[in-house]
Design a protein around this motif. Structure first.
Motif, PDB file in Angstrom:
ATOM      1  N   UNK A 120      56.973  21.578  28.930  1.00 58.97           N
ATOM      2  CA  UNK A 120      56.390  23.113  28.597  1.00 58.97           C
ATOM      3  C   UNK A 120      57.523  23.862  28.738  1.00 58.97           C
ATOM      4  N   UNK A 121      58.420  23.834  29.597  1.00 62.55           N
ATOM      5  CA  UNK A 121      59.659  24.586  29.743  1.00 62.55           C
ATOM      6  C   UNK A 121      60.576  24.310  28.558  1.00 62.55           C
ATOM      7  N   UNK A 122      60.687  23.048  28.306  1.00 64.65           N
ATOM      8  CA  UNK A 122      61.747  22.460  27.119  1.00 64.65           C
ATOM      9  C   UNK A 122      61.465  23.037  25.838  1.00 64.65           C
TER      10      UNK A 122
ATOM     11  N   UNK B 246      48.972  19.723  26.322  1.00 66.69           N
ATOM     12  CA  UNK B 246      49.535  19.940  25.020  1.00 66.69           C
ATOM     13  C   UNK B 246      49.211  21.597  24.806  1.00 66.69           C
ATOM     14  N   UNK B 247      48.039  21.767  25.419  1.00 70.33           N
ATOM     15  CA  UNK B 247      47.698  23.554  25.190  1.00 70.33           C
ATOM     16  C   UNK B 247      48.826  24.260  26.209  1.00 70.33           C
ATOM     17  N   UNK B 248      49.105  23.640  27.396  1.00 72.10           N
ATOM     18  CA  UNK B 248      50.001  24.145  28.030  1.00 72.10           C
ATOM     19  C   UNK B 248      51.464  24.570  27.290  1.00 72.10           C
ATOM     20  N   UNK B 249      51.816  23.466  26.531  1.00 72.02           N
ATOM     21  CA  UNK B 249      52.826  23.890  25.622  1.00 72.02           C
ATOM     22  C   UNK B 249      52.853  24.616  24.570  1.00 72.02           C
TER      23      UNK B 249
ATOM     24  N   UNK C 134      55.014  28.436  23.983  1.00 75.61           N
ATOM     25  CA  UNK C 134      55.681  28.799  22.841  1.00 75.61           C
ATOM     26  C   UNK C 134      55.140  30.091  22.371  1.00 75.61           C
ATOM     27  N   UNK C 135      53.922  30.119  22.104  1.00 73.50           N
ATOM     28  CA  UNK C 135      53.248  31.338  21.518  1.00 73.50           C
ATOM     29  C   UNK C 135      53.611  32.636  22.399  1.00 73.50           C
ATOM     30  N   UNK C 136      53.504  32.457  23.785  1.00 75.17           N
ATOM     31  CA  UNK C 136      53.926  33.550  24.425  1.00 75.17           C
ATOM     32  C   UNK C 136      55.242  33.981  24.236  1.00 75.17           C
TER      33      UNK C 136
ATOM     34  N   UNK D 105      44.468  21.661  20.436  1.00 72.61           N
ATOM     35  CA  UNK D 105      45.637  22.106  21.738  1.00 72.61           C
ATOM     36  C   UNK D 105      46.180  23.319  21.153  1.00 72.61           C
ATOM     37  N   UNK D 106      45.941  23.792  20.055  1.00 72.38           N
ATOM     38  CA  UNK D 106      46.507  25.257  20.145  1.00 72.38           C
ATOM     39  C   UNK D 106      47.830  25.172  19.096  1.00 72.38           C
ATOM     40  N   UNK D 107      48.070  23.925  18.622  1.00 70.81           N
ATOM     41  CA  UNK D 107      49.157  23.805  17.514  1.00 70.81           C
ATOM     42  C   UNK D 107      48.811  24.656  16.268  1.00 70.81           C
ATOM     43  N   UNK D 108      49.841  25.015  15.607  1.00 73.63           N
ATOM     44  CA  UNK D 108      49.716  25.972  14.209  1.00 73.63           C
ATOM     45  C   UNK D 108      49.619  25.161  13.293  1.00 73.63           C
ATOM     46  N   UNK D 109      49.822  23.667  13.356  1.00 78.11           N
ATOM     47  CA  UNK D 109      49.525  22.888  12.048  1.00 78.11           C
ATOM     48  C   UNK D 109      49.871  21.348  12.813  1.00 78.11           C
ATOM     49  N   UNK D 110      50.205  20.448  11.903  1.00 77.35           N
ATOM     50  CA  UNK D 110      50.467  19.112  12.271  1.00 77.35           C
ATOM     51  C   UNK D 110      51.697  18.808  11.017  1.00 77.35           C
TER      52      UNK D 110
END
Length: 363
Positions: free
Chosen positions: A40-42, A81-84, A88-90, A166-171
């Motif tokens: 998450x931090x990375x 992955x939702x935490x990641x 990123x979005x925040x 999981x909140x990704x913008x795409x794949x």
């Protein structure tokens, strides 16, 4: 004049700049092959990239080929992955997930019940992977039966849906670096007969079915693809006619309306043909066949990436290892600041060292 710092839209994904963080295997998944707090931090640290392409992530338990690489097939993985993606979005970033199946570049110790890896062929690769016992020869695969391929396509579809959940913008569909989809594409590996072997059209069939399934599930404007026409990574020979093969692939995916095409120029890992060298592959021919955004990758620094954009050879530049050592790469390039050197420690596996402890500029 196009700049690395100009915004761009890739399909439905709007980017603040044209720096793309390339997918980078780091082997730090925690129990259940989930991303953990360090991951998450990375990614949060690197959210100033216009787009992060998260590390290659297996679409099913059979897709794993390296120790501690994450998956996107369980509810627990989706939640982690939702935490990641939230982090990123925040931080103002955009992130997509690379969907991966390694095929024959695997070891029985990773696979359910210790079964053999699967591929287009039953011939083993002359390659190694890192297991709990250290570096080991990859295991001999079995050739997938034609009747099994619809279930494989379904795994890609489900993984794409899970990534969006999981909140990704795409794949990004990983069809590069001689993993499963490229094992079907290349006649140097694919020795099958029938509808998925022989001709270029047949060898490309599985990839095209995957792309159709993924785009139907989540939308083409949220889908990219990565290709590597000339890499011999994992000791795999190029196709006998790579230009014809990859021209055909791009011609067939072009009507889908993908967000982007991501191409590794030359060998995986940064080895590009020098200026004046005999031309072995015409990457411009792929660009001319693809109506969407064109991303190039392989060892570029900021000045080289800027020159490529100015020459109109690409729309965005993917940077790999520079983003490992420089979480603030965008700022460093903009301000012409020196880059942190990449350390050998922590590239694959471990804790924070070599992962989240690289310093950012403070003033």
């Amino acid at each position: 004049m196009t700049s690395l710092f100009d915004p761009i839209k890739l399909g439905d994904i709007s980017l603040a700049n044209r720096f793309v963080m390339a997918p980078l295997t780091r082997s730090r998944a925690v129990e259940g092959l989930k991303p953990g707090p360090l991951t998450v931090e990375y990614y949060r640290q690197r959210a100033t990239a216009g787009l992060i392409i998260a590390e290659a992530t297996q679409i099913s338990p059979m897709g794993q080929g390296y120790i501690n690489t994450p998956g996107i097939y369980s509810a627990e993985q989706v939640s982690a992955w939702r935490e990641v993606t939230g982090a990123v979005h925040a931080a103002g970033g955009k992130i997509v997930l690379q969907l991966w199946h390694v095929g024959r570049i695997s070891h029985t110790s990773f696979l359910p019940g210790g079964v053999a890896p699967v591929s287009s062929t039953n011939r083993a690769a002359n390659a190694k992977t890192f297991t709990t016992e250290g570096y080991s020869d990859v295991s001999t695969p079995r050739a997938l039966r034609d009747a099994e391929l619809p279930a494989l396509v379904e795994d890609y579809r489900k993984a794409a849906r899970n990534a969006i959940d999981a909140g990704f913008d795409g794949v990004e569909v990983h069809a590069a670096n001689t993993y499963l989809l490229e094992q079907f594409l290349r006649d140097s590996v694919n020795d099958r007969s029938g509808p998925y072997g022989g001709s270029i059209q047949n060898r490309a069939r599985l990839l095209l079915e995957v792309m159709q399934a993924v785009t139907k599930e989540i939308g083409a404007a949220r889908t990219g693809i990565r290709l590597s026409p000339m890499t011999t990574f994992n000791d795999t020979a190029v196709d006998s006619d790579p230009q014809a093969l990859y021209n055909y692939v791009v011609e067939q995916i072009a009507p889908l309306g993908l967000a982007y095409l991501h191409v590794i120029e030359g060998e995986t890992g940064g080895s590009r043909l020098p200026e004046g060298a005999p031309v072995k592959f015409d990457y411009a021919a792929l660009r001319s066949r693809f109506p969407g955004a064109f991303i190039v990758n392989n060892g570029f620094d900021g000045a080289e990436g800027q020159a490529v954009l100015e020459a109109g050879k690409a729309d965005a530049i993917a940077f790999g290892r520079p983003f490992i050592a420089n979480p603030d790469l965008v700022r460093r390039v903009r301000e012409a600041k020196p880059l942190n050197p990449l350390r050998a420690d922590g590239l694959y596996g471990g804790g924070a060292e070599g992962y989240t402890d690289y310093p950012a500029l403070t003033a």
